[in-house]
Design a protein around this motif. Structure first.
Motif, PDB file in Angstrom:
ATOM      1  N   SER A   1      -8.546  37.554  25.589  1.00  0.00           N
ATOM      2  CA  SER A   1      -9.804  37.450  24.843  1.00  0.00           C
ATOM      3  C   SER A   1      -9.939  36.132  24.101  1.00  0.00           C
ATOM      4  N   GLY A   2      -8.858  35.343  24.038  1.00  0.00           N
ATOM      5  CA  GLY A   2      -8.917  34.041  23.379  1.00  0.00           C
ATOM      6  C   GLY A   2      -8.583  34.066  21.908  1.00  0.00           C
ATOM      7  N   ALA A   3      -8.163  35.222  21.373  1.00  0.00           N
ATOM      8  CA  ALA A   3      -7.902  35.320  19.944  1.00  0.00           C
ATOM      9  C   ALA A   3      -6.678  34.521  19.517  1.00  0.00           C
ATOM     10  N   LEU A   4      -5.755  34.259  20.433  1.00  0.00           N
ATOM     11  CA  LEU A   4      -4.503  33.588  20.075  1.00  0.00           C
ATOM     12  C   LEU A   4      -4.317  32.246  20.759  1.00  0.00           C
ATOM     13  N   ASN A   5      -5.281  31.830  21.569  1.00  0.00           N
ATOM     14  CA  ASN A   5      -5.073  30.615  22.359  1.00  0.00           C
ATOM     15  C   ASN A   5      -5.068  29.345  21.529  1.00  0.00           C
ATOM     16  N   SER A   6      -5.798  29.338  20.419  1.00  0.00           N
ATOM     17  CA  SER A   6      -5.870  28.131  19.593  1.00  0.00           C
ATOM     18  C   SER A   6      -4.848  28.128  18.468  1.00  0.00           C
TER      19      SER A   6
END
Length: 368
Positions: free
Chosen positions: A267-272
């Protein structure tokens, strides 16, 4: 006043006849084609048109063809006699070569520096050998020597090796069946992780949304790999200790954690997040696996698992701390031997080591 002014015949009516004009000049327009000129009588009523004054209309009353807006077509000149030139369109001005901008269409097969790529692609201590922005060519990813080449080939060439564990020979006894199935499931997850890694590093120069999705899938699969390591340890150790019920409970907990973690990454919650945070999240399933190992202790494989855990910790530390490129001048290890290269090799060693521990245990050799 008192002099003729040449006006274009093709001007809109609102330009030829202004209702608030008190004086009207006599004008002539000489065209390249069609009727020779139009002569407007002085002091004619605005908005009116005297048939006798239109010497350019043919017998059918049709008006001359409309003029082009291009001043070069009319051969107009300024007051100082210089010819008027058509203004360049903004599109033509923006059509300059894009080689310096670092785009994929600028110079095929040419690499760019870190200053020419997006901020999310620029790696610390890696200054050159980036593919241009927006590059989606698989051929360029595979057959250009860039700073992701080794990351691609370490896992691409490792896929057949990992697949050999999936298609391992069947167990020699029915009792070993569940354990062999666990080893194959562990290898299947590793195979999925390797494929996701190859896809991300091959598409690392793709447009932003595409590479973010590939990164999310890659990190999500890496989380699944950690969960698979923990599940294999808990399954073998707790069954060997005669505690299958606890093994099932831990496997259910690991499955729930794996799904939640995988969704968090995809979901992209931890990618950054920083690498240290990502590594901490990926270590959560291993905590559950080590809890199962502690509940089953002492076990004959504990020394080998201690070596495996130390190797796993070294792998994570190399990736998080960016070793060894931080010890060299920036740009020294752009192509080979940087931290991501070492991490890619070591994760295969970690996988093979854990497989060897429990394969040897099944075969009766408890000293891998």
């Amino acid at each position: 006043r008192g002099s003729d002014l040449r006006l274009p015949r093709a001007l809109p009516t609102s330009h030829r006849t202004q209702p608030d004009m008190s004086n009207h000049l006599t004008g002539e327009v000489h065209l390249h084609k069609g009727p020779p000129f139009v002569h407007v009588k002085q002091n004619s009523t605005p908005g009116s048109r005297d048939e006798s004054s239109c010497e350019s209309c043919d017998e059918s009353g049709d008006s001359p063809p409309r003029l082009s807006r291009d001043p070069t077509h009319l051969n107009l000149r300024a007051l100082d006699g210089t010819p008027l030139r058509r203004r360049r369109k903004p599109e033509a001005e923006a059509a300059a070569p894009q080689a310096k901008s670092g785009t994929a269409d600028a110079a095929p097969w040419v690499l760019v520096d870190a200053s020419a790529v997006a901020a999310d692609r620029a790696l610390p201590h890696i200054l050159s050998s980036y593919r241009p922005e927006g590059c989606t060519s698989v051929l360029r990813a595979l057959f250009t020597l860039h700073n992701q080449s080794l990351n691609i080939y370490t896992h691409l060439l490792g896929l057949p090796y990992v697949a050999s564990f999936v298609i391992a020979p069947p167990p020699s006894s029915a009792a070993a069946g569940p354990f062999v199935a666990a080893l194959r499931a562990h290898a299947a997850v590793a195979l999925l992780v390797g494929a996701a890694s190859v896809a991300y590093h091959a598409g690392e120069a793709a447009p932003l949304r595409a590479r973010q999705l590939l990164l999310a899938i890659d990190q999500g699969c890496a989380f699944l790999s950690c969960a698979a390591h923990a599940a294999l340890i808990a399954f073998f150790e707790l069954h060997a200790a005669g505690r299958p019920l606890l093994a099932r409970r831990l496997l259910v907990a690991l499955a729930a954690a794996a799904l939640a973690g995988f969704w968090s990454f995809v979901s992209g919650a931890l990618n950054s997040r920083p690498k240290a945070v990502v590594a901490g999240v990926m270590a959560l399933p291993l905590v559950i696996g080590l809890a199962g190992l502690a509940a089953a202790s002492p076990t004959p494989t504990a020394p080998a698992l201690a070596v495996w855990a130390a190797l796993f910790a070294v792998t994570v530390a190399i990736w998080v701390l960016q070793i060894p490129e931080r010890w060299f001048a920036p740009g020294t290890l752009d192509l080979v031997a940087n931290s991501h290269n070492w991490m890619h090799v070591l994760v295969i060693v970690v996988f093979a080591k854990l497989q060897r521990i429990y394969t040897d245990r099944l075969s009766g050799d408890e000293h891998p």
